[in-house]
Structure formats: C-alpha cells, structure tokens
Design a protein around this motif. Structure first.
Motif, PDB file in Angstrom:
ATOM      1  N   THR A  55       0.824  -1.216   0.000  1.00 20.72           N
ATOM      2  CA  THR A  55       0.000   0.000   0.000  1.00 20.72           C
ATOM      3  C   THR A  55       0.854   1.261   0.000  1.00 20.72           C
ATOM      4  OG1 THR A  55      -1.778  -1.148   1.153  1.00 20.72           O
ATOM      5  CG2 THR A  55      -1.805   1.254   1.238  1.00 20.72           C
ATOM      6  N   ARG A  56       1.951   1.257   0.763  1.00 16.27           N
ATOM      7  CA  ARG A  56       2.795   2.452   0.833  1.00 16.27           C
ATOM      8  C   ARG A  56       3.348   2.806  -0.540  1.00 16.27           C
ATOM      9  NH1 ARG A  56       3.403  -0.740   5.118  1.00 16.27           N
ATOM     10  NH2 ARG A  56       3.298   0.139   7.235  1.00 16.27           N
ATOM     11  N   GLY A  57       3.837   1.804  -1.252  1.00 16.04           N
ATOM     12  CA  GLY A  57       4.395   2.059  -2.568  1.00 16.04           C
ATOM     13  C   GLY A  57       3.351   2.470  -3.588  1.00 16.04           C
ATOM     14  N   LEU A  58       2.235   1.782  -3.598  1.00 15.20           N
ATOM     15  CA  LEU A  58       1.167   2.102  -4.548  1.00 15.20           C
ATOM     16  C   LEU A  58       0.579   3.485  -4.287  1.00 15.20           C
ATOM     17  CD1 LEU A  58      -0.585  -1.396  -4.588  1.00 15.20           C
ATOM     18  CD2 LEU A  58       0.686  -0.358  -6.484  1.00 15.20           C
ATOM     19  N   THR A  59       0.651   3.934  -3.032  1.00 17.96           N
ATOM     20  CA  THR A  59       0.138   5.262  -2.694  1.00 17.96           C
ATOM     21  C   THR A  59       0.915   6.361  -3.409  1.00 17.96           C
ATOM     22  OG1 THR A  59      -0.661   4.521  -0.544  1.00 17.96           O
ATOM     23  CG2 THR A  59      -0.287   6.882  -0.787  1.00 17.96           C
ATOM     24  N   VAL A  60       2.219   6.167  -3.588  1.00 15.48           N
ATOM     25  CA  VAL A  60       3.010   7.174  -4.312  1.00 15.48           C
ATOM     26  C   VAL A  60       2.480   7.308  -5.741  1.00 15.48           C
ATOM     27  CG1 VAL A  60       5.297   7.889  -5.072  1.00 15.48           C
ATOM     28  CG2 VAL A  60       5.051   6.624  -2.924  1.00 15.48           C
ATOM     29  N   ILE A  61       2.250   6.179  -6.400  1.00 16.34           N
ATOM     30  CA  ILE A  61       1.749   6.209  -7.783  1.00 16.34           C
ATOM     31  C   ILE A  61       0.373   6.876  -7.824  1.00 16.34           C
ATOM     32  CG2 ILE A  61       1.193   4.833  -9.817  1.00 16.34           C
ATOM     33  CD1 ILE A  61       2.977   2.614  -8.628  1.00 16.34           C
ATOM     34  N   LYS A  62      -0.490   6.480  -6.901  1.00 14.18           N
ATOM     35  CA  LYS A  62      -1.823   7.067  -6.829  1.00 14.18           C
ATOM     36  C   LYS A  62      -1.729   8.583  -6.608  1.00 14.18           C
ATOM     37  CE  LYS A  62      -6.400   6.628  -6.275  1.00 14.18           C
ATOM     38  NZ  LYS A  62      -7.277   6.077  -7.313  1.00 14.18           N
ATOM     39  N   ASP A 158      14.748  12.699   6.455  1.00 10.43           N
ATOM     40  CA  ASP A 158      13.940  13.179   7.581  1.00 10.43           C
ATOM     41  C   ASP A 158      13.027  12.080   8.122  1.00 10.43           C
ATOM     42  OD1 ASP A 158      15.101  15.640   7.280  1.00 10.43           O
ATOM     43  OD2 ASP A 158      13.391  16.573   6.270  1.00 10.43           O
ATOM     44  N   THR A 159      12.427  11.317   7.210  1.00  7.50           N
ATOM     45  CA  THR A 159      11.496  10.268   7.640  1.00  7.50           C
ATOM     46  C   THR A 159      12.229   9.159   8.386  1.00  7.50           C
ATOM     47  OG1 THR A 159      10.045  10.754   5.767  1.00  7.50           O
ATOM     48  CG2 THR A 159       9.739   8.635   6.863  1.00  7.50           C
ATOM     49  N   THR A 160      13.406   8.790   7.908  1.00  9.58           N
ATOM     50  CA  THR A 160      14.192   7.761   8.597  1.00  9.58           C
ATOM     51  C   THR A 160      14.551   8.221  10.004  1.00  9.58           C
ATOM     52  OG1 THR A 160      15.099   7.002   6.486  1.00  9.58           O
ATOM     53  CG2 THR A 160      16.282   6.338   8.475  1.00  9.58           C
ATOM     54  N   PHE A 161      14.995   9.461  10.133  1.00  8.11           N
ATOM     55  CA  PHE A 161      15.348  10.000  11.448  1.00  8.11           C
ATOM     56  C   PHE A 161      14.139   9.984  12.389  1.00  8.11           C
ATOM     57  CE2 PHE A 161      15.595  13.898  14.166  1.00  8.11           C
ATOM     58  CZ  PHE A 161      16.588  13.453  15.024  1.00  8.11           C
ATOM     59  N   TYR A 204       4.668   8.889  10.011  1.00  4.40           N
ATOM     60  CA  TYR A 204       5.475   9.557   8.988  1.00  4.40           C
ATOM     61  C   TYR A 204       5.850   8.619   7.846  1.00  4.40           C
ATOM     62  CZ  TYR A 204       5.900  13.926  11.563  1.00  4.40           C
ATOM     63  OH  TYR A 204       5.615  15.117  12.181  1.00  4.40           O
ATOM     64  N   TYR A 205       6.357   7.422   8.168  1.00  5.54           N
ATOM     65  CA  TYR A 205       6.820   6.583   7.060  1.00  5.54           C
ATOM     66  C   TYR A 205       5.700   5.774   6.419  1.00  5.54           C
ATOM     67  CZ  TYR A 205       7.031   1.612   8.522  1.00  5.54           C
ATOM     68  OH  TYR A 205       6.725   0.318   8.854  1.00  5.54           O
ATOM     69  N   SER A 206       4.660   5.445   7.178  1.00  9.68           N
ATOM     70  CA  SER A 206       3.598   4.612   6.616  1.00  9.68           C
ATOM     71  C   SER A 206       2.555   5.404   5.833  1.00  9.68           C
ATOM     72  CB  SER A 206       2.891   3.823   7.727  1.00  9.68           C
ATOM     73  OG  SER A 206       3.734   2.819   8.238  1.00  9.68           O
ATOM     74  N   PHE A 207       2.439   6.702   6.117  1.00 10.63           N
ATOM     75  CA  PHE A 207       1.396   7.501   5.467  1.00 10.63           C
ATOM     76  C   PHE A 207       1.942   8.785   4.835  1.00 10.63           C
ATOM     77  CE2 PHE A 207      -0.815   4.705   8.348  1.00 10.63           C
ATOM     78  CZ  PHE A 207      -1.874   4.265   7.575  1.00 10.63           C
ATOM     79  N   TYR A 208       2.594   9.624   5.636  1.00 14.52           N
ATOM     80  CA  TYR A 208       2.984  10.933   5.133  1.00 14.52           C
ATOM     81  C   TYR A 208       4.033  10.849   4.026  1.00 14.52           C
ATOM     82  CZ  TYR A 208       4.916  15.638   4.961  1.00 14.52           C
ATOM     83  OH  TYR A 208       5.372  16.857   4.530  1.00 14.52           O
ATOM     84  N   GLU A 235       0.005  16.226   6.074  1.00 18.48           N
ATOM     85  CA  GLU A 235       0.543  15.770   7.354  1.00 18.48           C
ATOM     86  C   GLU A 235      -0.560  15.635   8.402  1.00 18.48           C
ATOM     87  OE1 GLU A 235       3.858  17.081  10.722  1.00 18.48           O
ATOM     88  OE2 GLU A 235       4.010  17.878   8.692  1.00 18.48           O
ATOM     89  N   ASP A 236      -1.473  16.590   8.444  1.00 16.91           N
ATOM     90  CA  ASP A 236      -2.567  16.550   9.424  1.00 16.91           C
ATOM     91  C   ASP A 236      -3.397  15.272   9.278  1.00 16.91           C
ATOM     92  OD1 ASP A 236      -1.764  19.013  10.369  1.00 16.91           O
ATOM     93  OD2 ASP A 236      -3.305  20.146   9.291  1.00 16.91           O
ATOM     94  N   VAL A 237      -3.756  14.953   8.028  1.00 11.32           N
ATOM     95  CA  VAL A 237      -4.549  13.741   7.792  1.00 11.32           C
ATOM     96  C   VAL A 237      -3.717  12.499   8.102  1.00 11.32           C
ATOM     97  CG1 VAL A 237      -5.829  12.379   6.098  1.00 11.32           C
ATOM     98  CG2 VAL A 237      -5.935  14.868   6.008  1.00 11.32           C
ATOM     99  N   CYS A 238      -2.469  12.496   7.667  1.00  9.29           N
ATOM    100  CA  CYS A 238      -1.628  11.305   7.817  1.00  9.29           C
ATOM    101  C   CYS A 238      -1.305  10.997   9.274  1.00  9.29           C
ATOM    102  CB  CYS A 238      -0.347  11.463   7.010  1.00  9.29           C
ATOM    103  SG  CYS A 238      -0.617  11.364   5.223  1.00  9.29           S
TER     104      CYS A 238
END
Length: 359
Positions: A55-62, A158-161, A204-208, A235-238
């Motif tokens: 889902t995380r990867g497909l979300t970028v395409i979407k 930033d997300t990794t940190f 952050y990493y799973s949604f934003y 960010e607010d929604v994620c």
C-alpha cells in the motif's frame, strides 16, 4: 494502472537487477566473492522487500496520478513506481531491524529474515543497513538529474530519522526498573508516550512519506505558499491515519489469529507500550492492576491469557470500535478541507485501505 500490483512488481524486478549489478561491479573482489554476494542478496531482497500489501508504494503512484489529474506517461509511471518501491525498501529496512529487536518469530506468514537458516543475527543487522543504503543508490541512479532530487532525498532522510526516534520511544517504553526485567514499571505506559511513539514510528513513514513524495515529484515546493499548505494538510490527515492504523495493529496483535495476521502477536510478552495496556491502566481497579503487574511482559502463555481476559473484562475491543468510528469521522472532515479537490482522492484511498481492516 495506479493500483496494478503486477505492473508495480515488474518495476521491483528492474530495481533488484540494477542493485545486484552494482554488487557484481564492485572493484577489487574476486569472482568467487562476487558470486557468493550475488547468491546471498538474490535471496535476501525478494524475501524482505516485496511480499506485503504494498500500500505504501502504490500510494506514491496514486498520489502522482491524482496530482497530475490524468493517466501517467510511461516515464512518469516508472518514476512514481521507483519512488514507491523506495518506501517499500525503507519498510524492509525497518522490519528486518525491528524483528531482531523484538525477538519476533514470523513476519508475513514466514520466518523473520534473521531466523532463516544461514542468516545469523549479525548478518541480518548488516542486511538492514544495506537495505537502507540501497534506497540512496536507487534514488541517485534514477533522479540525480531530476529537479526534485534534493527534496526527495530530504524526505527519506527526515522520515528515517523520525522513525528511528519513534523506535527509541517504543523500545525505551519497555520500562524495567533499574534495568531489571523482573520489575516492570507500569507508570510509564501512558497515552502521551503512546501517541508520541505512533506519530514518529508509524505515521510519517507509513502515510505521510508516500503523499509527500508525490507532491515533491510533481514539483510542489515545501517553501512556497501553495506547497506549504498542501504538505501541512497532508501531514494533518496522515498523523490521524497513522494513529488509527497503529491502534488497529495493537488490537489485531491481541485478537487476530496468526494465520490471518501473518505473524504471531507478542505485544503482551514483549511489554509493549500498546494502546490496549495504556487504556487498561486508565480503567483498572487495584485488583485488576495486579494482573498486569504479575503477568504483563512475561513470556508465559497462561499469563498472556490472563491479560487478554482482563482486556475482555474492560471491554477494550468495544472501546476500540467506538474509537474507530470517531476516527473515520474526523478523517473525513480533514479530507474534506483539502484543496485541490482531486488531491482528496488520495486520502480517501488510504482511509479505505485501513478502515475496518482485519490484518
């Protein structure tokens, strides 16, 4: 096209092939050493990276698709899919490391990577680091000349940190007094700690990240007025989606059968600062609290069952279902405020993926 898993997986094979070629082209190594490395990572990569819901990867395409407002060109699809796979690579890095830290047994219905024959714990720690490095190898290969290259890099850094800060809050939230596993300090299991952990370890990493990558790739500058507003609303929604997702995860860990969940839930044994234990501690009387004192954080099947019975007595599953409906309503309200309207479709897609999920 955006949710076509077969097309997405075909991009994975191209990335894997490129990365294995990088290893085979390392200077100063004998052909035999290179053969051994290729053999090892030809097993490691397909075992640890694909295999989830993606889902995380497909979300970028979407996200790129809804921001463009049209079907993607072949190059745009490939770029978006490559970025999506880097989120999946980041997930693989985190999971390989997390399974070692949690002493987990299974992941996605099969043994954790470090539990595999011929993969020692030391090797698996190094493999997690290599998986992380591969993200930057791939970004450099495909985006070095792209105008958003630096923005994309910074999002991963930033997300990794932030995720690693969340992992610290999580692991440091197993509060044994004076380092002694015999004395569990339940006073540190608070919803404040829990929310901080969820925001940083999950949201952050799973949604934003996926949403922000789509924005960055499409040229939205975080420093512009329009861009700043879009990133902030995303960010607010994620953050809310991430909290809802993690609380779901905690409930599934306690209640879902392993054959459905794809792993054996161990939050009680591992003394995790989960939503269930935090809520329980807000509600228990002295006798009920003693059950947690006696059994939470112990690898004892009978004790685990007593904790689950306490959760049932406190009606925590019913409380979760009330919370779930409340979160759905709040997410819908936040999504309705997002402009342009087409961008809302991305968050509706994400909410639809997790609402009332069973695994």
């Amino acid at each position: 096209m955006s949710t076509d898993k077969a097309a997405f997986l075909s991009i994975y094979k191209q990335i894997e092939s490129d990365l294995l070629s990088d290893i085979s082209n390392l200077p100063g190594l004998s052909s035999e050493l290179k053969r051994q490395l290729i053999e090892y990572y030809s097993t490691c990569l397909p075992y640890t990276v694909p295999g989830g819901k993606m889902t995380r990867g497909l979300t970028v395409i979407k996200g790129v698709e809804v921001l463009k407002g049209r079907a993607l060109t072949e190059e745009e699809y490939k770029h978006a899919a490559i970025l999506g796979w880097q989120v999946e690579w980041l997930q693989a890095f985190f999971l390989v490391a997390d399974d070692i830290m949690d002493a987990s047994i299974t992941r996605r219905g099969q043994p954790c990577w470090y539990q595999r024959p011929n993969v020692t714990q030391d090797n698996a720690i190094n493999d997690a680091l290599i998986l992380e490095n591969m993200i930057y190898q791939t970004l450099r290969r495909h985006f070095k000349s792209h105008p958003s290259y630096v923005a994309l890099l910074e999002l991963f850094i930033d997300t990794t940190f932030r995720t690693e800060i969340g992992q610290h809050i999580d692991t440091n939230g197993t509060p044994y007094a004076e380092g002694k596993r015999a004395a569990l300090d339940l006073s540190r299991f608070t919803l404040d700690r829990y929310r901080g952990c969820v925001r940083y370890k999950t949201s952050y990493y799973s949604f934003y990240l996926s949403c922000a990558l789509a924005l960055a790739y499409c040229g939205y500058d975080q420093d512009s007025d329009e861009g700043k507003q879009l990133y902030q609303k995303a960010e607010d929604v994620c953050m809310r989606l991430g909290e809802y997702f993690q609380i779901q995860d905690d409930v599934l860990d306690a209640y879902a059968p392993p054959e459905v969940l794809g792993k054996i839930g161990t939050d009680i044994e591992d003394a995790k600062c989960s939503w269930l234990v935090c809520k329980a501690l807000e509600m228990v009387n002295d006798d009920q609290k003693q059950i947690l004192v006696n059994h939470y954080g112990r690898h004892d099947a009978e004790g685990v069952q007593k904790v689950k019975e306490l959760y049932k007595e406190l009606k925590l599953e019913e409380l979760f279902h009330e919370y779930e409906e409340e979160q759905k309503k709040k997410c819908d309200e936040l999504i309705a405020k997002i402009e342009p309207e087409s961008f809302r479709e991305l968050f509706t897609f994400l909410l639809g993926k997790i609402y009332k999920r069973q695994k």
